[in-house]
Design a protein around this motif. Structure first.
Motif, PDB file in Angstrom:
ATOM      1  N   ARG A 284       0.849  -1.184   0.000  1.00 28.23           N
ATOM      2  CA  ARG A 284       0.000   0.000   0.000  1.00 28.23           C
ATOM      3  C   ARG A 284       0.886   1.235   0.000  1.00 28.23           C
ATOM      4  O   ARG A 284       1.889   1.281   0.717  1.00 28.23           O
ATOM      5  CB  ARG A 284      -0.901   0.004   1.244  1.00 28.23           C
ATOM      6  CG  ARG A 284      -1.873   1.180   1.296  1.00 28.23           C
ATOM      7  CD  ARG A 284      -2.630   1.184   2.599  1.00 28.23           C
ATOM      8  NE  ARG A 284      -1.786   1.627   3.711  1.00 28.23           N
ATOM      9  CZ  ARG A 284      -2.198   2.385   4.725  1.00 28.23           C
ATOM     10  NH1 ARG A 284      -3.452   2.762   4.791  1.00 28.23           N
ATOM     11  NH2 ARG A 284      -1.370   2.726   5.687  1.00 28.23           N
TER      12      ARG A 284
ATOM     13  N   VAL B  57       0.489   5.421   0.310  1.00 29.39           N
ATOM     14  CA  VAL B  57      -0.366   6.583   0.570  1.00 29.39           C
ATOM     15  C   VAL B  57       0.344   7.810  -0.001  1.00 29.39           C
ATOM     16  O   VAL B  57       1.489   8.096   0.357  1.00 29.39           O
ATOM     17  CB  VAL B  57      -0.634   6.759   2.076  1.00 29.39           C
ATOM     18  CG1 VAL B  57      -1.555   7.951   2.311  1.00 29.39           C
ATOM     19  CG2 VAL B  57      -1.247   5.484   2.660  1.00 29.39           C
TER      20      VAL B  57
ATOM     21  N   ARG C 119       0.245  11.990  -1.292  1.00 29.07           N
ATOM     22  CA  ARG C 119      -0.326  13.331  -1.305  1.00 29.07           C
ATOM     23  C   ARG C 119       0.312  14.099  -2.461  1.00 29.07           C
ATOM     24  O   ARG C 119       1.516  14.011  -2.678  1.00 29.07           O
ATOM     25  CB  ARG C 119      -0.068  14.056   0.021  1.00 29.07           C
ATOM     26  CG  ARG C 119      -0.800  13.443   1.209  1.00 29.07           C
ATOM     27  CD  ARG C 119      -2.298  13.607   1.099  1.00 29.07           C
ATOM     28  NE  ARG C 119      -2.984  12.999   2.235  1.00 29.07           N
ATOM     29  CZ  ARG C 119      -3.451  11.755   2.235  1.00 29.07           C
ATOM     30  NH1 ARG C 119      -3.283  10.985   1.160  1.00 29.07           N
ATOM     31  NH2 ARG C 119      -4.080  11.284   3.288  1.00 29.07           N
TER      32      ARG C 119
ATOM     33  N   ARG D 291      -1.881  -1.291  -3.726  1.00 25.99           N
ATOM     34  CA  ARG D 291      -2.994  -0.358  -3.569  1.00 25.99           C
ATOM     35  C   ARG D 291      -2.440   1.039  -3.330  1.00 25.99           C
ATOM     36  O   ARG D 291      -1.574   1.234  -2.476  1.00 25.99           O
ATOM     37  CB  ARG D 291      -3.863  -0.784  -2.386  1.00 25.99           C
ATOM     38  CG  ARG D 291      -5.177  -0.004  -2.299  1.00 25.99           C
ATOM     39  CD  ARG D 291      -6.039  -0.518  -1.164  1.00 25.99           C
ATOM     40  NE  ARG D 291      -5.545  -0.056   0.126  1.00 25.99           N
ATOM     41  CZ  ARG D 291      -5.608  -0.767   1.225  1.00 25.99           C
ATOM     42  NH1 ARG D 291      -6.074  -1.991   1.218  1.00 25.99           N
ATOM     43  NH2 ARG D 291      -5.168  -0.262   2.375  1.00 25.99           N
TER      44      ARG D 291
ATOM     45  N   GLU E  83      -3.414   4.950  -2.326  1.00 30.72           N
ATOM     46  CA  GLU E  83      -4.408   5.827  -1.718  1.00 30.72           C
ATOM     47  C   GLU E  83      -3.979   7.269  -1.963  1.00 30.72           C
ATOM     48  O   GLU E  83      -2.925   7.705  -1.492  1.00 30.72           O
ATOM     49  CB  GLU E  83      -4.530   5.542  -0.219  1.00 30.72           C
ATOM     50  CG  GLU E  83      -5.021   4.126   0.071  1.00 30.72           C
ATOM     51  CD  GLU E  83      -5.157   3.850   1.551  1.00 30.72           C
ATOM     52  OE1 GLU E  83      -5.010   4.804   2.365  1.00 30.72           O
ATOM     53  OE2 GLU E  83      -5.417   2.685   1.909  1.00 30.72           O
TER      54      GLU E  83
ATOM     55  N   GLY F 111      -4.522  11.525  -2.173  1.00 30.93           N
ATOM     56  CA  GLY F 111      -5.154  12.662  -1.524  1.00 30.93           C
ATOM     57  C   GLY F 111      -4.453  13.945  -1.908  1.00 30.93           C
ATOM     58  O   GLY F 111      -3.233  13.972  -2.105  1.00 30.93           O
TER      59      GLY F 111
END
Length: 297
Positions: free
Chosen positions: A93, A95, A97, A122, A124, A126
């Protein structure tokens, strides 16, 4: 607490039907196998094997623990496979930004490529907002941050910055503007023009102001939008000219024309921020590689 290794030895004895056969299969001596089973029996508090002629068979407790040993063995094998996939970057995963103007032209194609090449990873996503995302990165809540940053900026403790690409600025002009017929515009030729500010204070605006200073002038900003789409709308309305980074292609307005700027060429440095002090995971490395493979605008 029951020892997992001894449970596996017990299962080998139960499946093979004898201590000696289990010892051969495991590469142990028969006495070592017997000792381990004896210790396990003391841990269990009851007999696990009973003799039957030359062999042994499991008691009810032995069959119970042998069954759990099989399940544990399967789970360990699955864990090893999962760990190997994670180590190789096949799963994981990330994450992320990112700043808004990087979304359509950089982030979207990079993530699409990563999903094709590493479908088990995966991502994610933002947007960065008013809050500084670097503390989230240091705390481990974010893995990758895309930033615009001067190469001469001071180091940030706990953060590693890696240069990704230079993003050049073009000048946005109304189609009827005299310079709109030129494929390349010298930055100094825009000195007397009314300007539309297209970005908030920060490294992006600094890149524009530094380039103008190198060309010998300070822009006369008549309207400040702090947003590329709005800025292009002001340009289309004839209120002024604006500099727009090429990566913001999704923000462009068909009512304006974009021309290359030179002497000097305004650029902003797009960098990838990751946690310092530890090597990035293979999934993070794969995403950064995907960013690098996106063609420049």
């Amino acid at each position: 607490m029951l020892d997992v290794r001894r449970l596996q030895i017990l299962r080998a004895v139960v499946v093979s039907g004898s201590v000696s056969a289990a010892a051969r299969n495991l590469g142990y001596t028969p006495s070592a196998v017997s000792q381990q089973v004896a210790v396990l029996e003391r841990e269990a508090g009851m007999p696990l094997l009973e003799r039957t002629g030359r062999g042994v068979r499991a008691t009810d407790a032995g069959r119970l623990l042998s069954g759990y040993a099989m399940v544990i063995g399967q789970q360990v094998a699955q864990a090893e496979t999962a760990l190997a996939d994670l180590r190789a970057g096949r799963t994981g995963r990330v994450v992320v930004r990112y700043f808004a103007s990087a979304g359509a032209s950089l982030v979207a194609p990079a993530v699409a490529r990563l999903r094709r090449e590493h479908p088990g990873v995966r991502v994610e996503l933002g947007l960065t907002g008013a809050e500084d995302p670097l503390p989230l990165l240091r705390d481990g809540r974010v893995d990758v941050v895309l930033v615009v940053r001067s190469r001469s900026a001071r180091p940030v403790p706990g953060v590693r910055f890696t240069h990704l690409r230079d993003d050049a600025y073009d000048v946005a002009l109304p189609p009827e503007h005299p310079l709109a017929e030129r494929p390349v515009v010298a930055l100094a030729e825009l000195a007397g023009e009314p300007w539309v500010g297209s970005e908030p204070a920060g490294p992006c605006r600094d890149a524009v102001l530094d380039a103008c200073a190198a060309a010998g002038f300070a822009p006369d900003v008549v309207v400040d939008s702090e947003d590329y789409r709005t800025a292009l709308g002001f340009v289309a309305a004839g209120l002024g000219v604006a500099l727009v980074p090429r990566i913001a292609s999704g923000e462009r307005d068909p009512r304006v024309v974009l021309r290359e700027v030179r002497d000097p060429r305004p650029v902003r440095s797009i960098q990838v921020a990751t946690r310092d002090g530890a090597a990035p995971s293979e999934a993070v490395r794969a995403l950064i590689a995907a960013f690098r493979q996106v063609p420049a605008g």
